[in-house]
Design an enzyme around this catalytic site. Sequence first.
Site: not given
Ligand code: ADP
Length: 399
Positions: A14, A386, A208, A241, A180, A332, A284-285, A7
């Site tokens: 990656k 994925e 997703h 976004r 996605h 999330i 989101f954490r 990727n």
């Molecule tokens: P992307 O692949 O689009 O970069 P992810 O699918 O990894 O994103 O999602 C990232 C989001 O998931 C962040 O907002 C993060 O805060 C949230 N999230 C919540 N709890 C967790 C957790 N335990 N581990 C990983 N991400 C988490």
Amino acid sequence: MKILVLNAGSSSLKYQLIDIKTEKVLAKGVCERIGIEDSLLKHKTTGQEEIVINKDMPSHTEAVSLVLNTLVSEQYGVIKSMDEISAVGHRILHSGEDFKCSVVITDEVIKICEKNIKLGPLHMPANVMGIKACRKVMPNTPMVAVFDTAFHSTMPEYAYMYAIPYEDYEAYKVRRYGFHGTSHKYVSSEAARYLGRDIKELKIITCHLGNGSSIAAVCRGKCIDTSMGFTPLEGLPMGTRSGNIDPAAIEYLMNKKGYNISEALDYLNKKSGVLGISGVSSDFRDLVAAEKEGNKRAALALDIFSYNIKKYIGTYAAAMNGLDCLVFTAGIGENTAEVRERVLAGMEFLGIQGDMEKNREKNNGKIRDITASGGRVKVLIIPTNEELVIARETYELVR
Ligand code: ADP
């Protein structure tokens, strides 16, 4: 048979090496800061500690070479020679209207991907670079392109068209593509497998929810609509976004803030979403922690995000004339109980009832059924994968 999944981003690469028989990840990692100084490789062989290798990587070609050298190295490697890699699967952002499924990469495929750079100017140049770098370093290994948009190619015309003059759609291919796709495809098929049902009998909505978030309506195994559009900016508000916004408000904001169009897009892509609303974080954490401390704007960001998910669920249930299963996935979707709880509240009229205690249980990396007893619609949390889909599709096309 081992498949290397790649990727390529603008300054990153990656990778995962997957044994297709066992579907186990043998090693994975990421090259960072490609083309920038201080580039490095983070590599992890399954079951061992992550290692970091600092090495100059002026381009993706050096990155691919370093990945391969690491995979075959005595110290950190998992294979004896490059020949053990039967094929490479590339994650490619955009198929345009040219491909409806994954394809074996040929000169012609590369030409079409180059033509489609204009549809994904942020990701496609790097995706193409990744393919070319790989061809240079391993010219005899077959390669497959797996497109993020392909699963959505089954959308009917009335779902993918924007209401702009038809001739402009024809001339410029401005329409909804959706993204996605690999994840929506994987979790919808996992849902059917978990429920022991034929996917052709099911109406599924897949959410997703990650840094980028999108929702898809999967009717009898085919995507019939999705929330992202011509670009990943449309649809739900996301980490940074904006998602949907009245286009006329953009002109108004540009005038007020003195932005040109690229500054306006930067504002909508990078400074908006839950980060912009909360002023706290796109993560989101952090939002959940801030809400617990009484931060009202963090709570509002969580409310807005969840409310918009609810609206899409209603829309897609109507579009499919019913709903059998609702799936949450990605960072999330798999981890943030506070979002799922808000989405599931007050949805009984659709047959959606979540068990709030099960919803609060910690992520165990497995499929979790959080349907309340009596709930007609199955509510599932399904970890997305994925890379595994890319490896499977690559294997199917080259075997
Ligand atoms: P992307 O692949 O689009 O970069 P992810 O699918 O990894 O994103 O999602 C990232 C989001 O998931 C962040 O907002 C993060 O805060 C949230 N999230 C919540 N709890 C967790 C957790 N335990 N581990 C990983 N991400 C988490």
